[in-house]
Design a protein around this motif. Structure first.
Motif, mmCIF file in Angstrom:
data_model
loop_
_atom_site.group_PDB
_atom_site.id
_atom_site.type_symbol
_atom_site.label_atom_id
_atom_site.label_comp_id
_atom_site.label_asym_id
_atom_site.label_seq_id
_atom_site.Cartn_x
_atom_site.Cartn_y
_atom_site.Cartn_z
ATOM 1 N N GLU A 151 0.813 -1.221 0.000
ATOM 2 C CA GLU A 151 0.000 0.000 0.000
ATOM 3 C C GLU A 151 0.843 1.266 0.000
ATOM 4 O O GLU A 151 0.389 2.315 -0.472
ATOM 5 C CB GLU A 151 -1.004 -0.004 1.167
ATOM 6 C CG GLU A 151 -0.389 0.016 2.560
ATOM 7 C CD GLU A 151 0.079 -1.355 3.004
ATOM 8 O OE1 GLU A 151 -0.141 -2.340 2.270
ATOM 9 O OE2 GLU A 151 0.690 -1.458 4.082
ATOM 10 N N MET A 152 2.084 1.185 0.494
ATOM 11 C CA MET A 152 2.911 2.391 0.463
ATOM 12 C C MET A 152 3.324 2.704 -0.982
ATOM 13 O O MET A 152 3.389 3.872 -1.374
ATOM 14 C CB MET A 152 4.160 2.229 1.343
ATOM 15 C CG MET A 152 3.853 2.114 2.829
ATOM 16 S SD MET A 152 2.779 3.430 3.475
ATOM 17 C CE MET A 152 3.976 4.708 3.864
ATOM 18 N N LEU A 160 0.725 8.974 8.125
ATOM 19 C CA LEU A 160 0.851 8.166 6.904
ATOM 20 C C LEU A 160 1.255 9.034 5.708
ATOM 21 O O LEU A 160 2.169 8.695 4.964
ATOM 22 C CB LEU A 160 -0.487 7.472 6.607
ATOM 23 C CG LEU A 160 -0.533 6.677 5.297
ATOM 24 C CD1 LEU A 160 0.310 5.411 5.405
ATOM 25 C CD2 LEU A 160 -1.971 6.324 4.915
ATOM 26 N N LEU A 161 0.577 10.160 5.537
ATOM 27 C CA LEU A 161 0.833 10.964 4.344
ATOM 28 C C LEU A 161 2.149 11.734 4.448
ATOM 29 O O LEU A 161 2.822 11.947 3.442
ATOM 30 C CB LEU A 161 -0.351 11.898 4.076
ATOM 31 C CG LEU A 161 -1.634 11.148 3.681
ATOM 32 C CD1 LEU A 161 -2.760 12.121 3.354
ATOM 33 C CD2 LEU A 161 -1.396 10.208 2.491
ATOM 34 N N VAL A 216 4.765 10.538 5.894
ATOM 35 C CA VAL A 216 5.776 9.522 5.582
ATOM 36 C C VAL A 216 5.787 9.233 4.077
ATOM 37 O O VAL A 216 6.832 9.156 3.448
ATOM 38 C CB VAL A 216 5.515 8.219 6.383
ATOM 39 C CG1 VAL A 216 6.361 7.076 5.841
ATOM 40 C CG2 VAL A 216 5.800 8.450 7.862
ATOM 41 N N ALA A 217 4.583 9.122 3.505
ATOM 42 C CA ALA A 217 4.505 8.709 2.099
ATOM 43 C C ALA A 217 4.788 9.846 1.126
ATOM 44 O O ALA A 217 5.384 9.634 0.082
ATOM 45 C CB ALA A 217 3.111 8.129 1.815
ATOM 46 N N LEU A 222 1.614 4.906 12.030
ATOM 47 C CA LEU A 222 1.807 4.465 10.652
ATOM 48 C C LEU A 222 1.321 3.032 10.484
ATOM 49 O O LEU A 222 0.647 2.691 9.505
ATOM 50 C CB LEU A 222 3.290 4.575 10.284
ATOM 51 C CG LEU A 222 3.649 4.117 8.869
ATOM 52 C CD1 LEU A 222 2.956 4.995 7.826
ATOM 53 C CD2 LEU A 222 5.159 4.160 8.656
ATOM 54 N N ARG A 252 -1.621 1.922 7.982
ATOM 55 C CA ARG A 252 -1.401 0.985 6.883
ATOM 56 C C ARG A 252 -2.371 -0.181 6.966
ATOM 57 O O ARG A 252 -2.867 -0.672 5.937
ATOM 58 C CB ARG A 252 0.044 0.483 6.906
ATOM 59 C CG ARG A 252 1.042 1.526 6.468
ATOM 60 C CD ARG A 252 2.443 0.993 6.362
ATOM 61 N NE ARG A 252 2.572 -0.022 5.316
ATOM 62 C CZ ARG A 252 3.744 -0.532 4.931
ATOM 63 N NH1 ARG A 252 4.863 -0.117 5.505
ATOM 64 N NH2 ARG A 252 3.794 -1.445 3.993
ATOM 65 N N LEU A 302 -5.663 1.000 5.730
ATOM 66 C CA LEU A 302 -5.609 1.230 4.296
ATOM 67 C C LEU A 302 -5.700 -0.108 3.555
ATOM 68 O O LEU A 302 -6.385 -0.250 2.545
ATOM 69 C CB LEU A 302 -4.298 1.943 3.957
ATOM 70 C CG LEU A 302 -4.311 2.818 2.721
ATOM 71 C CD1 LEU A 302 -5.421 3.846 2.787
ATOM 72 C CD2 LEU A 302 -2.974 3.524 2.574
ATOM 73 N N ARG A 303 -5.008 -1.072 4.109
ATOM 74 C CA ARG A 303 -5.001 -2.390 3.507
ATOM 75 C C ARG A 303 -6.402 -3.003 3.537
ATOM 76 O O ARG A 303 -6.835 -3.621 2.554
ATOM 77 C CB ARG A 303 -4.011 -3.272 4.267
ATOM 78 C CG ARG A 303 -3.791 -4.596 3.645
ATOM 79 C CD ARG A 303 -2.557 -5.224 4.212
ATOM 80 N NE ARG A 303 -1.357 -4.550 3.724
ATOM 81 C CZ ARG A 303 -0.287 -5.222 3.342
ATOM 82 N NH1 ARG A 303 -0.248 -6.520 3.419
ATOM 83 N NH2 ARG A 303 0.768 -4.572 2.909
ATOM 84 N N LEU A 340 -8.399 -1.574 0.859
ATOM 85 C CA LEU A 340 -8.025 -2.097 -0.456
ATOM 86 C C LEU A 340 -8.545 -3.511 -0.652
ATOM 87 O O LEU A 340 -8.423 -4.079 -1.737
ATOM 88 C CB LEU A 340 -6.495 -2.079 -0.602
ATOM 89 C CG LEU A 340 -5.883 -0.695 -0.802
ATOM 90 C CD1 LEU A 340 -4.387 -0.728 -0.545
ATOM 91 C CD2 LEU A 340 -6.164 -0.186 -2.207
ATOM 92 N N GLU A 370 -7.501 -6.270 0.585
ATOM 93 C CA GLU A 370 -6.502 -7.342 0.478
ATOM 94 C C GLU A 370 -6.476 -8.138 1.769
ATOM 95 O O GLU A 370 -6.413 -7.575 2.857
ATOM 96 C CB GLU A 370 -5.132 -6.742 0.211
ATOM 97 C CG GLU A 370 -5.031 -6.188 -1.182
ATOM 98 C CD GLU A 370 -3.610 -5.795 -1.524
ATOM 99 O OE1 GLU A 370 -3.424 -5.056 -2.477
ATOM 100 O OE2 GLU A 370 -2.700 -6.237 -0.789
ATOM 101 N N ASP A 429 3.475 -9.064 3.762
ATOM 102 C CA ASP A 429 4.536 -8.137 4.155
ATOM 103 C C ASP A 429 4.035 -7.133 5.188
ATOM 104 O O ASP A 429 4.582 -6.063 5.352
ATOM 105 C CB ASP A 429 5.149 -7.447 2.941
ATOM 106 C CG ASP A 429 4.092 -6.862 2.041
ATOM 107 O OD1 ASP A 429 4.453 -6.368 0.990
ATOM 108 O OD2 ASP A 429 2.900 -6.898 2.408
ATOM 109 N N GLU A 466 6.447 -6.211 8.068
ATOM 110 C CA GLU A 466 7.692 -5.495 7.799
ATOM 111 C C GLU A 466 7.522 -4.011 8.136
ATOM 112 O O GLU A 466 8.468 -3.251 8.079
ATOM 113 C CB GLU A 466 8.092 -5.650 6.333
ATOM 114 C CG GLU A 466 7.293 -4.714 5.442
ATOM 115 C CD GLU A 466 7.664 -4.838 3.987
ATOM 116 O OE1 GLU A 466 8.235 -5.862 3.609
ATOM 117 O OE2 GLU A 466 7.360 -3.888 3.247
#
Lengths: 327, 193
Positions: A3-4, B142-143, B145-146, B170, B174, B177-178, B181, B183, B188, B191
């Motif tokens: 996602e990043m 999050l934003l 960092v991204a 963060l 994430r 967010l995942r 999405l 998923e 990962d 990580e």
């Protein structure tokens, strides 16, 4: 794809088309400098922020404070406005008889002038006066490296201030072995195609006024635009005449009276009162009505100023188009 | 050219305390980065306002800048974060619009075989949805960092929180967010630093 990474792509898809709009810079810097008097705009030059006020001027501070010497005439109101119109008509006529010099993009507008600048330390409100001689070479198309030189009028060495050109969308500044590169848009010192009649020029001035992000009255912004156009600049004879013709039609413009300009010449001042409590003046030769320079005068006490104090006074000595920057 | 232009941020900000014009150097250094970041979150017009207000607020508060900090970005992004927070309605509306744009493209796309571009659009819609659903403090982390180019340490400075807090927010962002999405993979996930 995690996602990043997706967020990276997403962000890139949302990016603006280019660098921040130029308006934004102007908006921020106008806010920072507010109120921004004419002399400051002139010292900062057409190239934005980079002209050193500190270096050139700080070195030449003197204790002198000059008062506006005006021999008023014509009273006020419609009479003074009509007289202003006469003087400006004379200035326009005089401008039309100047040589129409062909100007190439790779040349420089070279202006020599003398100025007295009242400096104000924003923190301490202490004022100081700088009496300087100044000569500038401004790139016609804005892509070549220009130069500003200033020194105390009492003498001494010229202090150089580089004006790096914007070449290929990039401005490169080097000093002490360090090079900094920034994106840029060229700032031409001379623009062909300016209006050549007073009506069109008046519309042009108000168009510039409307682009200025400050809250000054519209007429004041238009007058400021006119001063900016003629101060330390070369205009074609027809456009210069058009500026003076247009200024005559800005409401509130009136004659101030006889003055001696910064270079000691007999002049007559045409001016507009500004909401900041200052008077912006254009000075013309008393006989020929040729443009001589401009001044800014405080009209009231306050902010470390006294009524009648000259905040900025500049007299243009020569304007030329030359092939290279520097002596 | 002033010497300020070639000095570090701290020196420039110090100079701007006496010479307002020096502050233009700070603008020239960071306007593009701040504007891009704000633009992504707020869209064109509001981003301009937020960035203008950020610089003006920074200028007003330049006396409080910690001159021990060579890099002004965390300070500026901190102010910008607050300016963006004040405009949360615009940000939410932006994500909503982007989410709808993603759906529309995806539906159309199904008719003539899903291709990569369409799926990217759909992903963006889902991401916009996901961002909209985040808690503000998680979204900021999050934003930053991204999208801001700041390190975790700098993000911590920006938001005046501990680096550990940056990591935990963060992590949570994430995760959400995942979920958005759709998923189910956890491969990962751990990580996450």
């Amino acid at each position: 794809m995690d996602e990043m990474t997706m967020l990276d792509d997403f962000g890139a898809a949302l990016d603006p088309d280019g660098p921040p709009p130029r308006d934004l810079r102007r908006r921020v810097l106008t806010g920072v400098m507010r109120p921004q008097p004419v002399w400051r705009r002139m010292l900062t030059g057409r190239t934005g922020m980079r002209v050193a006020v500190g270096g050139g001027l700080a070195a030449v501070l003197t204790a002198a404070v000059l008062a506006a010497q005006v021999v008023p005439f014509g009273g006020s109101g419609p009479a003074a406005q009509a007289q202003a119109a006469d003087i400006l008509a004379g200035a326009a006529e005089q401008a039309r008889h100047q040589p129409d010099v062909p100007v190439r993009g790779d040349q420089f507008v070279h202006v020599e002038s003398v100025a007295t600048v009242l400096g104000m330390n924003e923190a301490t409100k202490q004022s100081s006066t700088a009496v300087i001689a100044r000569r500038v070479w401004l790139s016609v198309d804005g892509t070549r490296d220009g130069l500003i030189q200033q020194r105390p009028r009492s003498g001494g060495d010229w202090t150089d201030t580089a004006l790096p050109g914007c070449h290929g969308g990039v401005v490169t500044q080097t000093k002490g072995g360090v090079t900094v590169t920034n994106a840029c848009t060229p700032t031409p010192a001379y623009r062909g195609g300016l209006p050549t009649d007073a009506d069109a020029m008046l519309a042009h001035l108000y168009r510039i006024a409307d682009e200025q992000p400050n809250k000054n009255p519209r007429d004041q912004r238009a007058f400021t635009a006119a001063v900016d156009l003629v101060a330390e600049a070369y205009l074609s004879p027809a456009s210069l005449a058009a500026v003076f013709g247009a200024v005559a039609r800005i409401p509130g413009v009136s004659v101030v009276g006889d003055v001696t300009d910064e270079a000691g010449r007999d002049g007559v001042a045409v001016a507009l009162h500004e909401v900041q409590g200052t008077r912006a003046e254009l000075i013309f030769d008393r006989d020929s009505h040729a443009y001589l320079g401009n001044r800014s005068v405080a009209l009231q006490d306050g902010d470390g100023l006294r009524a009648g104090q000259v905040m900025y006074s500049a007299a243009v000595l020569t304007v030329e188009i030359v092939d290279r920057a520097g002596v | 050219m002033t010497t300020a232009e070639l000095s570090g941020d701290a020196a420039v900000i110090a100079a701007s305390r006496h010479d307002a014009e020096a502050f233009g150097v700070i603008y020239d250094r960071y306007a593009a980065g701040l504007h891009r970041y704000a633009y992504r979150r707020l869209g064109p017009q509001t981003a301009e306002d937020a960035v203008a207000e950020t610089f003006l607020a920074a200028f007003r508060h330049r006396d409080r800048y910690d001159l021990g900090r060579e890099d002004a970005r965390p300070w500026l992004f901190g102010i910008l974060t607050k300016e963006i927070a004040r405009r949360w309605r615009t940000e939410q509306a932006r994500y909503r619009a982007l989410s709808r744009a993603g759906e529309a493209e995806a539906v159309e796309g199904f008719a003539d075989e899903v291709d990569a571009a369409v799926s990217a659009q759909a992903t963006r819609g889902a991401l916009a949805d996901g961002l909209r659903g985040l808690a503000a403090r998680d979204r900021d982390v999050l934003l930053l960092v991204a999208w801001s180019g700041l390190t975790y340490e700098e993000v911590a400075q920006t938001l005046r929180i501990k680096v550990g807090t940056v990591r935990s927010r963060l992590h949570r962002a994430r995760l959400k967010l995942r979920e958005a999405l759709g998923e189910d993979t956890m491969t990962d996930f751990f990580e996450v630093e």
